[in-house]
Motif scaffolding. Sequence first.
Motif, PDB file in Angstrom:
ATOM      1  N   ASN A   1       0.835  -1.197   0.000  1.00 49.85           N
ATOM      2  CA  ASN A   1       0.000   0.000   0.000  1.00 49.85           C
ATOM      3  C   ASN A   1       0.868   1.245   0.000  1.00 49.85           C
ATOM      4  O   ASN A   1       0.614   2.213  -0.732  1.00 49.85           O
ATOM      5  CB  ASN A   1      -0.928  -0.027   1.216  1.00 49.85           C
ATOM      6  N   GLY A   2       1.928   1.216   0.804  1.00 52.27           N
ATOM      7  CA  GLY A   2       2.872   2.324   0.824  1.00 52.27           C
ATOM      8  C   GLY A   2       3.590   2.477  -0.503  1.00 52.27           C
ATOM      9  O   GLY A   2       3.843   3.608  -0.959  1.00 52.27           O
ATOM     10  N   GLY A   3       3.917   1.352  -1.139  1.00 52.31           N
ATOM     11  CA  GLY A   3       4.534   1.414  -2.459  1.00 52.31           C
ATOM     12  C   GLY A   3       3.635   2.078  -3.478  1.00 52.31           C
ATOM     13  O   GLY A   3       4.092   2.878  -4.314  1.00 52.31           O
ATOM     14  N   ASP A   4       2.342   1.774  -3.415  1.00 54.06           N
ATOM     15  CA  ASP A   4       1.375   2.440  -4.309  1.00 54.06           C
ATOM     16  C   ASP A   4       1.407   3.949  -4.083  1.00 54.06           C
ATOM     17  O   ASP A   4       1.315   4.738  -5.026  1.00 54.06           O
ATOM     18  CB  ASP A   4      -0.044   1.915  -4.043  1.00 54.06           C
ATOM     19  N   GLY A   5       1.536   4.340  -2.811  1.00 51.52           N
ATOM     20  CA  GLY A   5       1.595   5.764  -2.486  1.00 51.52           C
ATOM     21  C   GLY A   5       2.838   6.430  -3.046  1.00 51.52           C
ATOM     22  O   GLY A   5       2.777   7.563  -3.549  1.00 51.52           O
ATOM     23  N   LEU A   6       3.977   5.745  -2.991  1.00 53.01           N
ATOM     24  CA  LEU A   6       5.219   6.296  -3.547  1.00 53.01           C
ATOM     25  C   LEU A   6       5.106   6.496  -5.051  1.00 53.01           C
ATOM     26  O   LEU A   6       5.525   7.524  -5.592  1.00 53.01           O
ATOM     27  CB  LEU A   6       6.395   5.369  -3.217  1.00 53.01           C
ATOM     28  N   VAL A   7       4.531   5.510  -5.738  1.00 56.61           N
ATOM     29  CA  VAL A   7       4.328   5.645  -7.190  1.00 56.61           C
ATOM     30  C   VAL A   7       3.390   6.811  -7.485  1.00 56.61           C
ATOM     31  O   VAL A   7       3.645   7.628  -8.379  1.00 56.61           O
ATOM     32  CB  VAL A   7       3.771   4.338  -7.785  1.00 56.61           C
ATOM     33  N   ALA A   8       2.299   6.893  -6.726  1.00 54.28           N
ATOM     34  CA  ALA A   8       1.331   7.981  -6.942  1.00 54.28           C
ATOM     35  C   ALA A   8       1.998   9.339  -6.783  1.00 54.28           C
ATOM     36  O   ALA A   8       1.753  10.271  -7.559  1.00 54.28           O
ATOM     37  CB  ALA A   8       0.159   7.843  -5.974  1.00 54.28           C
ATOM     38  N   ALA A   9       2.870   9.462  -5.776  1.00 53.96           N
ATOM     39  CA  ALA A   9       3.552  10.734  -5.528  1.00 53.96           C
ATOM     40  C   ALA A   9       4.412  11.137  -6.722  1.00 53.96           C
ATOM     41  O   ALA A   9       4.475  12.318  -7.088  1.00 53.96           O
ATOM     42  CB  ALA A   9       4.398  10.636  -4.272  1.00 53.96           C
TER      43      ALA A   9
END
Length: 235
Positions: free
Chosen positions: A62-70
């Motif tokens: 989930n955190g990885g998805d957030g990093l990509v989104a950023a």
Amino acid sequence: MALRTLSAKNAAALDQELMTAGAFSIDQLMELAGLSVSQAVFKLQPLNKGRRILVACGPGNNGGDGLVAARHLFHYGYQPTIYYPKQSKNELYQRLKKQLEDLKVPFTDDFPSALSQTDHIVDAIFGFSFSGEVREPFPKVIEALRDTKIPVLAVDAPSSWNIEEGPPGSGPGKGFMPEALISLTAPKPLVKWFKGRHFLGGRFLSPAMAQKYELDIPKYEGLDQVVEEPVEGKL
């Protein structure tokens, strides 16, 4: 009619099947998920409403998805700030972090201060695999997300929610109802309790895979990687 949901067990099985029979890599799936999250932010928070985006990332996918989104949000013209207190040593996550550092995207350890200086928040702390107690430093972060007046987009699940049973009856996540939720691949059962705006991101699922897992593929418009769905939550 509400979309059919995907249990936590089946979500894990589907992810595994996508990476075996489906021939996707975890990098691809995370990239597609993060791209979907970034597009949902763009729809919720157009640039003219404020460019500052705080992305709160947990230690897992989930955190990885957030990093990509950023990263995508930076290229759209936003000013993301990353709160990532439990950083994974996994090579994939380290590469995602390096990509953001190369763009001079700031990382912060001071969540309250970052919260006071943002226009929108992405909750990418816990996803469909979360269970058990919320551990430090996240209880106070989730309480802050619950109490803030700043709009929050939750990625796949509002952090601390039980995937099958919805919002917790006690603890830091009690009463936490983000403005918006983006379900990745398919909605999870918790969507029955959700009362904000609901987006779906998963424009990569084959008709055969959707049929096997008894899922609906909504109509995505044009180039969009997300589609907004009617809110089911009435409980």
